[in-house]
Design an enzyme around this catalytic site. Sequence first.
Site, PDB file in Angstrom:
ATOM      1  N   LYS A 111       0.813  -1.220   0.000  1.00  0.00           N
ATOM      2  CA  LYS A 111       0.000   0.000   0.000  1.00  0.00           C
ATOM      3  C   LYS A 111       0.840   1.260   0.000  1.00  0.00           C
ATOM      4  O   LYS A 111       0.397   2.301  -0.474  1.00  0.00           O
ATOM      5  CB  LYS A 111      -0.925   0.017   1.232  1.00  0.00           C
ATOM      6  CG  LYS A 111      -2.175  -0.808   1.048  1.00  0.00           C
ATOM      7  CD  LYS A 111      -3.316  -0.300   1.928  1.00  0.00           C
ATOM      8  CE  LYS A 111      -4.595  -1.056   1.606  1.00  0.00           C
ATOM      9  NZ  LYS A 111      -5.679  -0.767   2.533  1.00  0.00           N
ATOM     10  N   LYS A 194      -4.589  -7.456  -7.639  1.00  0.00           N
ATOM     11  CA  LYS A 194      -5.898  -7.934  -7.210  1.00  0.00           C
ATOM     12  C   LYS A 194      -6.969  -6.881  -7.494  1.00  0.00           C
ATOM     13  O   LYS A 194      -6.675  -5.677  -7.518  1.00  0.00           O
ATOM     14  CB  LYS A 194      -5.884  -8.350  -5.735  1.00  0.00           C
ATOM     15  CG  LYS A 194      -5.717  -7.233  -4.773  1.00  0.00           C
ATOM     16  CD  LYS A 194      -5.825  -7.697  -3.316  1.00  0.00           C
ATOM     17  CE  LYS A 194      -5.653  -6.482  -2.431  1.00  0.00           C
ATOM     18  NZ  LYS A 194      -5.620  -6.728  -1.016  1.00  0.00           N
ATOM     19  N   LYS A 197     -10.993  -2.042  -4.210  1.00  0.00           N
ATOM     20  CA  LYS A 197     -11.882  -0.875  -4.109  1.00  0.00           C
ATOM     21  C   LYS A 197     -11.109   0.402  -4.373  1.00  0.00           C
ATOM     22  O   LYS A 197     -11.673   1.400  -4.780  1.00  0.00           O
ATOM     23  CB  LYS A 197     -12.494  -0.791  -2.696  1.00  0.00           C
ATOM     24  CG  LYS A 197     -13.458  -1.910  -2.351  1.00  0.00           C
ATOM     25  CD  LYS A 197     -14.185  -1.680  -1.026  1.00  0.00           C
ATOM     26  CE  LYS A 197     -13.463  -2.043   0.218  1.00  0.00           C
ATOM     27  NZ  LYS A 197     -13.142  -3.319   0.658  1.00  0.00           N
TER      28      LYS A 197
HETATM   29  P1  TYM Z   1     -11.217  -5.671   2.480  1.00  0.00           P
HETATM   30  O1  TYM Z   1     -12.193  -4.589   2.770  1.00  0.00           O
HETATM   31  O2  TYM Z   1     -10.036  -5.342   1.629  1.00  0.00           O
HETATM   32  O3  TYM Z   1     -11.942  -6.906   1.806  1.00  0.00           O
HETATM   33  C1  TYM Z   1     -13.057  -7.557   2.402  1.00  0.00           C
HETATM   34  C2  TYM Z   1     -12.956  -9.051   2.130  1.00  0.00           C
HETATM   35  O4  TYM Z   1     -12.877  -9.296   0.720  1.00  0.00           O
HETATM   36  C3  TYM Z   1     -11.714 -10.066   0.421  1.00  0.00           C
HETATM   37  N1  TYM Z   1     -11.150  -9.583  -0.850  1.00  0.00           N
HETATM   38  C4  TYM Z   1     -10.944 -10.344  -1.924  1.00  0.00           C
HETATM   39  N2  TYM Z   1     -11.151 -11.652  -2.140  1.00  0.00           N
HETATM   40  C5  TYM Z   1     -10.833 -12.133  -3.374  1.00  0.00           C
HETATM   41  N3  TYM Z   1     -10.324 -11.359  -4.382  1.00  0.00           N
HETATM   42  C6  TYM Z   1     -10.107 -10.033  -4.191  1.00  0.00           C
HETATM   43  N4  TYM Z   1      -9.636  -9.273  -5.173  1.00  0.00           N
HETATM   44  C7  TYM Z   1     -10.412  -9.472  -2.917  1.00  0.00           C
HETATM   45  N5  TYM Z   1     -10.318  -8.222  -2.407  1.00  0.00           N
HETATM   46  C8  TYM Z   1     -10.764  -8.313  -1.132  1.00  0.00           C
HETATM   47  C9  TYM Z   1     -10.758  -9.818   1.555  1.00  0.00           C
HETATM   48  O5  TYM Z   1      -9.841 -10.888   1.700  1.00  0.00           O
HETATM   49  C10 TYM Z   1     -11.693  -9.684   2.738  1.00  0.00           C
HETATM   50  O6  TYM Z   1     -12.015 -10.965   3.251  1.00  0.00           O
HETATM   51  N6  TYM Z   1      -8.400  -6.142   6.558  1.00  0.00           N
HETATM   52  C11 TYM Z   1      -9.665  -6.518   5.984  1.00  0.00           C
HETATM   53  C12 TYM Z   1     -10.869  -6.122   6.807  1.00  0.00           C
HETATM   54  C13 TYM Z   1     -10.857  -6.585   8.234  1.00  0.00           C
HETATM   55  C14 TYM Z   1     -11.070  -7.896   8.710  1.00  0.00           C
HETATM   56  C15 TYM Z   1     -11.007  -7.803  10.119  1.00  0.00           C
HETATM   57  C16 TYM Z   1     -11.305  -9.112   8.080  1.00  0.00           C
HETATM   58  C17 TYM Z   1     -10.674  -5.781   9.328  1.00  0.00           C
HETATM   59  N7  TYM Z   1     -10.781  -6.510  10.455  1.00  0.00           N
HETATM   60  C18 TYM Z   1     -11.157  -8.931  10.923  1.00  0.00           C
HETATM   61  C19 TYM Z   1     -11.454 -10.247   8.899  1.00  0.00           C
HETATM   62  C20 TYM Z   1     -11.387 -10.141  10.296  1.00  0.00           C
HETATM   63  C21 TYM Z   1      -9.784  -5.837   4.635  1.00  0.00           C
HETATM   64  O7  TYM Z   1      -9.144  -4.875   4.346  1.00  0.00           O
HETATM   65  O8  TYM Z   1     -10.737  -6.357   3.840  1.00  0.00           O
END
Ligand code: TYM
Length: 331
Positions: A111, A194, A197
Site C-alpha cells: 500500500k 488484485k 476498491k
Molecule cells: P477488504 O475490505 O479489503 O476486503 C473484504 C474481504 O474481501 C476479500 N477480498 C478479496 N477476495 C478475493 N479477491 C479479491 N480481489 C479481494 N479483495 C478483497 C478480503 O480478503 C476480505 O475478506 N483487513 C480486511 C478487513 C478486516 C477484517 C477484520 C477481516 C478488518 N478486520 C477482521 C477479517 C477479520 C480488509 O481490508 O478487507
Amino acid sequence: MQRVFSGIQPSGIPHLGNYLGAIRNWVALQDGHDCLFCLVDLHAITVWQDPAALRAQTRAQAAVLIASGIDPGRHILFNQSAVSAHARLAWIFNCVSRLGWLGRMTQFKDKTGQDREAASAGLYVYPNLMAADILAYHATRVPVGDDQRQHLEFARDIAQKFNHDYAVDFFPEIEALIPTGAARVMSLRDGSRKMSKSDTSEQSRITMTDDADTIALKIRRAKTDAETLPREATGLEGRLEARNLVEIYAALTGSSLEQVLEAHGGSGFGAFKPALSEVVVNAVSPIADETRRLLADPEHLDHVLRDGAMRAQALAEPIVTEAERIVGFLK
Ligand code: TYM
C-alpha cells in the site's frame, strides 16, 4: 456454536472480489455459526477518506451485505467505530506485537510503495486492530479472501504472545476460512494486481451495484490475450488475465477450471466474454436491485447498524474488560 467474525472496509462499494472471496462465504456460514460482520471504518481511515463519502459507503455496504443474504436479525451487522472495545483492545495489542512483526506485513509494503514516510501510523498498526476485531469476541473462525492470510497468521501470533506474556489461556486459536476457488480475484485491467476498491480505474472492478450494461461493457473491455482458451488448466499458465476470467466463471457457476475449459476450450474471447457477462449479470443484478431498494430507506439501515452495534458491544465488553484486568488495569 463457534463464533465467526469478519470485516470489510467501507472505503468503496464491495466488488466481485469481495463477494467471491468473502461475502458469499459469510452468507453460507450463517447456518451453524453465530456470526458478526463488521464494516471496519476505523481501518478505512488509515488512508484518507472523505467524511461524507465514508458515511455513504458505510450505509451502501450494509445494504449490499443484506442484499447478498446476510441476515442482521439472526446475526450481527455493525460498524466498528460504534463499539469502543475494538480500539481499547487494539491499544493493548499495539503493546503486545513487535515492530519486527509489523515490518514483515506485505500489505503495508504494497500500500505504501516507495512513500513509506508519508503513510499514517494507523496503517502500520492496522494488523493489531484487525486482531482486536476478532479476539474482542473470542471468535475462532474468520472467512476471508487469500490476501488476508498473513494478517490472520499475525492475529494468531498476537493471541499466543498475549497468553504467553500474561501466563493465561485467554484468547483462542483463530482459523482462517479461505475459499478454494476465486480466493484472489484479479483486476480486469491487469491480471497481476488484485481487484481492489481503491484502484483508480473503475474499469478494473465489477461492483455489486453495477447494472447489466455496465457489467457487459467492463467485461468486453477486460484485458485479455490474442489466443483462444486452452482445453486444460495447465494451458492457463502465464496467462494471468485469461486465468482470472475463467476462475470468475468457474466460481460463479460452481464448476472447476477443468469443467469450464471442457465447455469453452478452443473459443476465443469474442465468444467467451458474452458467456461470462451473462453469468456475472445473473449473480450481481439481483443483489444490485435489492441494494437500491434498501438504500431508499437509509434510516432503516442506520437502525439495523445501531442495533447490531449494541449487541456486539454486549458481547465484547466483558471480554475486553477481562483483558484489561489481565494486563493489570485497575477495574
Ligand atoms: P477488504 O475490505 O479489503 O476486503 C473484504 C474481504 O474481501 C476479500 N477480498 C478479496 N477476495 C478475493 N479477491 C479479491 N480481489 C479481494 N479483495 C478483497 C478480503 O480478503 C476480505 O475478506 N483487513 C480486511 C478487513 C478486516 C477484517 C477484520 C477481516 C478488518 N478486520 C477482521 C477479517 C477479520 C480488509 O481490508 O478487507
